[in-house]
Each structure stands twice: as structure tokens, then as C-alpha cells.
Motif scaffolding. Structure first.
Motif, PDB file in Angstrom:
ATOM      1  N   GLY A 187       0.791  -1.228   0.000  1.00  0.00           N
ATOM      2  CA  GLY A 187       0.000   0.000   0.000  1.00  0.00           C
ATOM      3  C   GLY A 187       0.815   1.264   0.000  1.00  0.00           C
ATOM      4  N   THR A 188       2.130   1.178  -0.298  1.00  0.00           N
ATOM      5  CA  THR A 188       3.007   2.350  -0.308  1.00  0.00           C
ATOM      6  C   THR A 188       3.509   2.612  -1.723  1.00  0.00           C
ATOM      7  OG1 THR A 188       3.769   1.804   1.929  1.00  0.00           O
ATOM      8  CG2 THR A 188       5.058   3.424   0.706  1.00  0.00           C
ATOM      9  N   ILE A 189       3.497   3.883  -2.121  1.00  0.00           N
ATOM     10  CA  ILE A 189       4.001   4.288  -3.434  1.00  0.00           C
ATOM     11  C   ILE A 189       5.183   5.223  -3.224  1.00  0.00           C
ATOM     12  CG2 ILE A 189       3.441   5.393  -5.628  1.00  0.00           C
ATOM     13  CD1 ILE A 189       0.481   4.860  -4.996  1.00  0.00           C
ATOM     14  N   LEU A 190       6.292   4.919  -3.864  1.00  0.00           N
ATOM     15  CA  LEU A 190       7.469   5.793  -3.812  1.00  0.00           C
ATOM     16  C   LEU A 190       7.318   6.844  -4.901  1.00  0.00           C
ATOM     17  CD1 LEU A 190      10.325   6.430  -2.740  1.00  0.00           C
ATOM     18  CD2 LEU A 190      11.215   4.764  -4.380  1.00  0.00           C
ATOM     19  N   CYS A 191       7.092   8.107  -4.499  1.00  0.00           N
ATOM     20  CA  CYS A 191       6.813   9.168  -5.465  1.00  0.00           C
ATOM     21  C   CYS A 191       8.058   9.964  -5.829  1.00  0.00           C
ATOM     22  CB  CYS A 191       5.749  10.116  -4.906  1.00  0.00           C
ATOM     23  SG  CYS A 191       4.144   9.331  -4.686  1.00  0.00           S
ATOM     24  N   VAL A 192       8.867  10.332  -4.848  1.00  0.00           N
ATOM     25  CA  VAL A 192      10.080  11.111  -5.084  1.00  0.00           C
ATOM     26  C   VAL A 192      11.204  10.477  -4.287  1.00  0.00           C
ATOM     27  CG1 VAL A 192      11.220  13.343  -4.786  1.00  0.00           C
ATOM     28  CG2 VAL A 192       8.807  13.261  -5.441  1.00  0.00           C
ATOM     29  N   ASP A 193      12.315  10.178  -4.937  1.00  0.00           N
ATOM     30  CA  ASP A 193      13.468   9.594  -4.248  1.00  0.00           C
ATOM     31  C   ASP A 193      14.683  10.451  -4.579  1.00  0.00           C
ATOM     32  OD1 ASP A 193      15.144   7.968  -2.852  1.00  0.00           O
ATOM     33  OD2 ASP A 193      15.179   6.346  -4.326  1.00  0.00           O
ATOM     34  N   GLY A 194      14.948  11.420  -3.710  1.00  0.00           N
ATOM     35  CA  GLY A 194      16.048  12.331  -3.948  1.00  0.00           C
ATOM     36  C   GLY A 194      17.245  12.024  -3.072  1.00  0.00           C
ATOM     37  N   PRO A 195      18.305  12.808  -3.205  1.00  0.00           N
ATOM     38  CA  PRO A 195      19.518  12.557  -2.419  1.00  0.00           C
ATOM     39  C   PRO A 195      19.333  12.829  -0.932  1.00  0.00           C
ATOM     40  CG  PRO A 195      19.695  14.596  -3.665  1.00  0.00           C
ATOM     41  CD  PRO A 195      18.453  13.914  -4.142  1.00  0.00           C
ATOM     42  N   SER A 196      18.372  13.702  -0.574  1.00  0.00           N
ATOM     43  CA  SER A 196      18.219  14.043   0.843  1.00  0.00           C
ATOM     44  C   SER A 196      16.812  13.822   1.375  1.00  0.00           C
ATOM     45  CB  SER A 196      18.626  15.499   1.081  1.00  0.00           C
ATOM     46  OG  SER A 196      17.847  16.372   0.269  1.00  0.00           O
ATOM     47  N   VAL A 197      15.803  13.843   0.496  1.00  0.00           N
ATOM     48  CA  VAL A 197      14.425  13.635   0.950  1.00  0.00           C
ATOM     49  C   VAL A 197      13.713  12.644   0.025  1.00  0.00           C
ATOM     50  CG1 VAL A 197      14.185  15.909   2.040  1.00  0.00           C
ATOM     51  CG2 VAL A 197      13.550  15.603  -0.368  1.00  0.00           C
ATOM     52  N   LEU A 234       9.913   2.590   8.910  1.00  0.00           N
ATOM     53  CA  LEU A 234      10.840   3.721   8.813  1.00  0.00           C
ATOM     54  C   LEU A 234      11.639   3.889  10.098  1.00  0.00           C
ATOM     55  CD1 LEU A 234       8.491   6.316   7.035  1.00  0.00           C
ATOM     56  CD2 LEU A 234      10.336   4.976   5.987  1.00  0.00           C
ATOM     57  N   ALA A 235      10.954   3.745  11.252  1.00  0.00           N
ATOM     58  CA  ALA A 235      11.634   3.888  12.534  1.00  0.00           C
ATOM     59  C   ALA A 235      12.703   2.805  12.705  1.00  0.00           C
ATOM     60  CB  ALA A 235      10.616   3.820  13.672  1.00  0.00           C
ATOM     61  N   ASP A 236      12.385   1.588  12.276  1.00  0.00           N
ATOM     62  CA  ASP A 236      13.349   0.486  12.378  1.00  0.00           C
ATOM     63  C   ASP A 236      14.599   0.769  11.558  1.00  0.00           C
ATOM     64  OD1 ASP A 236      11.614  -0.859  14.012  1.00  0.00           O
ATOM     65  OD2 ASP A 236      10.825  -2.184  12.433  1.00  0.00           O
ATOM     66  N   LYS A 237      14.445   1.504  10.452  1.00  0.00           N
ATOM     67  CA  LYS A 237      15.585   1.827   9.592  1.00  0.00           C
ATOM     68  C   LYS A 237      16.276   3.111  10.003  1.00  0.00           C
ATOM     69  CE  LYS A 237      13.810  -0.433   5.394  1.00  0.00           C
ATOM     70  NZ  LYS A 237      12.697  -1.152   6.040  1.00  0.00           N
ATOM     71  N   GLY A 238      15.757   3.762  11.047  1.00  0.00           N
ATOM     72  CA  GLY A 238      16.355   5.006  11.517  1.00  0.00           C
ATOM     73  C   GLY A 238      16.087   6.185  10.612  1.00  0.00           C
ATOM     74  N   LEU A 239      14.992   6.133   9.816  1.00  0.00           N
ATOM     75  CA  LEU A 239      14.667   7.211   8.889  1.00  0.00           C
ATOM     76  C   LEU A 239      13.731   8.214   9.572  1.00  0.00           C
ATOM     77  CD1 LEU A 239      14.076   5.063   5.690  1.00  0.00           C
ATOM     78  CD2 LEU A 239      16.117   6.390   6.285  1.00  0.00           C
ATOM     79  N   GLN A 240      14.061   9.497   9.471  1.00  0.00           N
ATOM     80  CA  GLN A 240      13.319  10.560  10.148  1.00  0.00           C
ATOM     81  C   GLN A 240      12.162  11.057   9.297  1.00  0.00           C
ATOM     82  OE1 GLN A 240      15.684  14.002  11.045  1.00  0.00           O
ATOM     83  NE2 GLN A 240      13.951  15.189  11.830  1.00  0.00           N
ATOM     84  N   VAL A 241      10.954  11.066   9.866  1.00  0.00           N
ATOM     85  CA  VAL A 241       9.780  11.615   9.191  1.00  0.00           C
ATOM     86  C   VAL A 241       9.778  13.133   9.363  1.00  0.00           C
ATOM     87  CG1 VAL A 241       7.262  11.691   9.131  1.00  0.00           C
ATOM     88  CG2 VAL A 241       8.435   9.520   9.505  1.00  0.00           C
ATOM     89  N   MET A 242       9.761  13.847   8.233  1.00  0.00           N
ATOM     90  CA  MET A 242       9.802  15.309   8.263  1.00  0.00           C
ATOM     91  C   MET A 242       8.393  15.916   8.263  1.00  0.00           C
ATOM     92  SD  MET A 242      12.734  15.668   5.334  1.00  0.00           S
ATOM     93  CE  MET A 242      12.591  17.457   5.233  1.00  0.00           C
ATOM     94  N   GLN A 243       7.461  15.287   7.514  1.00  0.00           N
ATOM     95  CA  GLN A 243       6.133  15.890   7.350  1.00  0.00           C
ATOM     96  C   GLN A 243       5.140  14.815   6.937  1.00  0.00           C
ATOM     97  OE1 GLN A 243       5.985  19.493   4.908  1.00  0.00           O
ATOM     98  NE2 GLN A 243       4.035  18.852   4.063  1.00  0.00           N
ATOM     99  N   THR A 244       3.913  14.932   7.447  1.00  0.00           N
ATOM    100  CA  THR A 244       2.828  14.015   7.088  1.00  0.00           C
ATOM    101  C   THR A 244       1.563  14.821   6.828  1.00  0.00           C
ATOM    102  OG1 THR A 244       3.730  12.259   8.496  1.00  0.00           O
ATOM    103  CG2 THR A 244       1.433  12.044   7.843  1.00  0.00           C
ATOM    104  N   ARG A 245       0.801  14.475   5.780  1.00  0.00           N
ATOM    105  CA  ARG A 245      -0.471  15.144   5.516  1.00  0.00           C
ATOM    106  C   ARG A 245      -1.396  14.194   4.772  1.00  0.00           C
ATOM    107  NH1 ARG A 245      -1.735  17.144   0.355  1.00  0.00           N
ATOM    108  NH2 ARG A 245      -0.065  16.858  -1.174  1.00  0.00           N
ATOM    109  N   SER A 246      -2.699  14.459   4.896  1.00  0.00           N
ATOM    110  CA  SER A 246      -3.690  13.716   4.111  1.00  0.00           C
ATOM    111  C   SER A 246      -3.769  14.317   2.720  1.00  0.00           C
ATOM    112  CB  SER A 246      -5.061  13.787   4.790  1.00  0.00           C
ATOM    113  OG  SER A 246      -5.035  13.145   6.043  1.00  0.00           O
ATOM    114  N   LEU A 247      -3.982  13.496   1.707  1.00  0.00           N
ATOM    115  CA  LEU A 247      -4.069  13.990   0.346  1.00  0.00           C
ATOM    116  C   LEU A 247      -5.403  14.694   0.109  1.00  0.00           C
ATOM    117  CD1 LEU A 247      -2.545  11.178  -1.907  1.00  0.00           C
ATOM    118  CD2 LEU A 247      -1.413  13.084  -0.775  1.00  0.00           C
ATOM    119  N   GLU A 248      -5.393  15.684  -0.795  1.00  0.00           N
ATOM    120  CA  GLU A 248      -6.605  16.373  -1.214  1.00  0.00           C
ATOM    121  C   GLU A 248      -7.367  15.500  -2.215  1.00  0.00           C
ATOM    122  OE1 GLU A 248      -7.706  19.199   0.008  1.00  0.00           O
ATOM    123  OE2 GLU A 248      -5.933  19.498   1.272  1.00  0.00           O
ATOM    124  N   LEU A 249      -8.631  15.869  -2.430  1.00  0.00           N
ATOM    125  CA  LEU A 249      -9.489  15.051  -3.286  1.00  0.00           C
ATOM    126  C   LEU A 249      -8.906  14.863  -4.683  1.00  0.00           C
ATOM    127  CD1 LEU A 249     -12.133  13.535  -3.829  1.00  0.00           C
ATOM    128  CD2 LEU A 249     -13.172  15.736  -4.417  1.00  0.00           C
TER     129      LEU A 249
END
Length: 308
Positions: A243-253, A270-285
Motif C-alpha cells: 500500500g506504499t508508493i514511492l513518489c520522489v526519491d532524492g539525495p536528501s528527501v 521507517l523507525a526500524d531503519k532510523g529514517l526521520q519523518v519530516m512531514q505528514t499530511r492527508s491527500l486532497e481530493l
């Protein structure tokens, strides 16, 4: 107990010179507001016309309140349906609003003159002005007032906010919501206005390239996808949960979009891999619908009030 349906399209198809609409499969549950959404030219207006029977399908079946009509729709059934097309019909152009309302009142046995007068006052529509001399917004407000005054069992609205200013639009929304609260009525709306969908619809049916891609309960749809930005030097799609889609995979984010039901699993991964969540939001319609068009429909709940 099975949910009764106001409208059912079963393999309904209309063959055009440039494109084909269908085969369509859609169930509109009785007593609810269902919004047909989709890009211009997707087939929403054609669906409305086939339900109204101003356009006859070339194949398939349509059922109105459980009835299948093989030839011409009976008058008794047609009198239970009110239709506001995107462009007003020309037959009444030279009538005043008063005269047009009087004409319609003879057609609809359930016509409520008191309600019509109240709506005309609320919408501030001139009664003695010929319809073809009204502004687009005034004509629209007359059409909506007259359709509600008919007290139909099924109300079809094709782009109902077309031509309305924000104040008139809000009044129309409030009137429809109030009307539905005390009526045994079903409303089918063809619209591209997200705010109409948010404030009115119980269900959303997505139409694209002449097909109904599915129907979802509105509140469930609006919470169906989350966007998560993480601080990362790269993220492999193979490491992402279902259920996860990788949309942008950049060098830093990295931007991930995940179905709401899988968000907890993704956050733990993500927590198990030590990856920091910067921002979360619900998608618009519009973002949710675009994902749906691209082949990522909302997850179906365990039980549904309507099945498409």
C-alpha cells in the motif's frame, strides 16, 4: 438487509462517433447524495442523460427504483425525477419564471408552490423576467428552485454550481442539505467542484474515459491516503510495506504515499531503519482521484453500504 437502489446501471453502453461511454456498472443507493466526478469529457453528462432517458443506451440495462423499462418511461415514473442540465433547455426561454413554474406545476403532482416561492425569495430570482433574459446565475437558481419544488424522488444535477456566485452557491448547498434532511430523496450530482463533493456527497463515483472506475464512501475516501516526507539518502521500493508508493526519491528527501490502513506499518518500518519523518499530511481530493485514475483505488472497507 440489502440496501435498496434508486438507480442501477448494468452494462449500460452508449456508442458515439468519437467515443464510447460504457459498459457502465453503477449502483446509486436510495436516500443518499452520490457525486459523479471526473475530467471533462469523461462521460458524466451522458450518464445523466441516459438516466433521464433523453438519451437511450445502445446496450445494457437501467433500473429505476428496481424497475426495468423496456420502452418509454411511464409518466408516473418520470414525474418522480427532476433534472437540471448543465445548459438550460430552450423550450421555456420566452416564458417568465412565474409562467414556467405554472407550466411545471401541472406536470408534477407533488409540486409545492409554497416551497417554490420561498426558494425564489431566498435566491432572489425575478419572477416576471423572461428566462432567456436572466443572467446565467439567475437562470440556474430558478432551475434549482423549480426542481426542488417538484419534490422528486430522484434529483439529477449536472454541474449545479455553474454560473453561481459564491453567495448563491452557498445558499444552494445549504438548501440541498436541509432538503435532504427531511426528504426521502436521492440526488445524483455531476460535478468537478471539490467543495461541492466535500459538503454534499455521501458517496463519490469516479468516471474516466467513459468508465465508472468505482464508488467509495466520501469520508472513507478522504482518509484513504497519506503523504509522508522522510529525510533519507535513498529508499528502495522493495523495502516498503504493502500500500506504499514511492513518489520522489532524492539525495536528501523521499516522498512516500501510503494507504491509511498501512500507515502504521510504514511508520514502524521507517523507525526500524532510523529514517526521520519530516512531514505528514492527508491527500486532497484531486490527488486521491489522480491516484485512482493511475490504478491505485482506495482500499475497500470490510463492509460497505453500497456495492459497485
Amino acid at each position: 438487509m440489502e440496501q435498496p437502489m434508486a438507480i442501477e446501471l448494468i452494462g449500460t453502453l452508449k456508442q458515439g462517433r468519437r467515443k464510447t461511454i460504457g459498459p457502465l456498472h453503477l449502483q446509486v443507493p436510495k436516500g443518499y447524495i452520490v457525486a459523479l466526478v471526473g475530467p471533462n469529457g469523461s462521460g458524466k453528462s451522458t450518464i445523466m442523460k441516459m438516466i433521464q432517458q433523453t438519451l437511450r443506451p445502445d446496450a445494457g440495462e437501467i433500473r429505476w427504483f428496481g424497475q426495468t423499462i423496456s420502452e418509454v418511461m411511464p409518466v408516473e415514473l418520470r414525474q418522480q425525477i427532476a433534472y437540471v442540465p448543465e445548459a438550460p433547455e430552450s423550450e421555456e426561454n420566452h416564458m417568465t419564471a412565474e409562467r414556467a413554474a405554472e407550466f411545471r406545476s401541472h406536470w408534477y403532482p407533488s409540486w409545492d408552490e409554497e416551497l417554490f416561492e420561498a426558494l425564489m425569495d431566498r435566491f432572489d430570482v425575478p419572477r416576471k423576467e423572461r428566462l432567456n433574459r436572466m443572467s446565467k446565475g439567475e437562470r440556474r437558481k430558478f432551475e434549482i428552485a423549480a426542481s426542488l419544488a417538484a419534490r422528486p424522488k430522484l434529483l439529477l444535477l449536472d454541474e449545479p454550481s455553474s454560473g453561481l456566485d459564491p453567495f448563491a452557491w452557498k445558499g444552494m448547498i445549504d438548501e440541498l442539505r436541509e432538503f435532504m434532511a427531511g426528504e426521502d430523496m436521492t440526488i445524483l450530482i455531476a460535478t468537478h467542484v471539490a467543495e461541492e463533493v466535500k459538503r454534499l456527497a455521501d458517496y463519490i463515483a469516479l468516471v474516466h474515459h467513459g468508465q465508472v472506475l468505482g464508488m467509495a464512501e466520501k469520508d472513507q475516501l478522504f482518509s484513504s491516503w497519506k503523504e509522508i516526507w522522510i529525510r533519507s539518502g535513498g529508499c528502495s521500493p522493495d523495502d516498503l510495506p504493502e500500500g506504499t508508493i514511492l513518489c520522489v526519491d532524492g539525495p536528501s528527501v523521499t516522498k512516500l504515499v501510503v494507504q491509511e490502513q498501512h500507515e502504521g506499518q510504514l511508520q514502524r518500518s521507517l523507525a526500524d531503519k532510523g529514517l526521520q519523518v519530516m512531514q505528514t499530511r492527508s491527500l486532497e481530493l484531486d490527488e486521491i482521484l489522480q491516484l485512482w485514475i493511475q490504478g491505485h483505488p482506495p482500499a475497500k472497507p470490510a463492509t460497505e453500504a453500497a456495492v459497485v
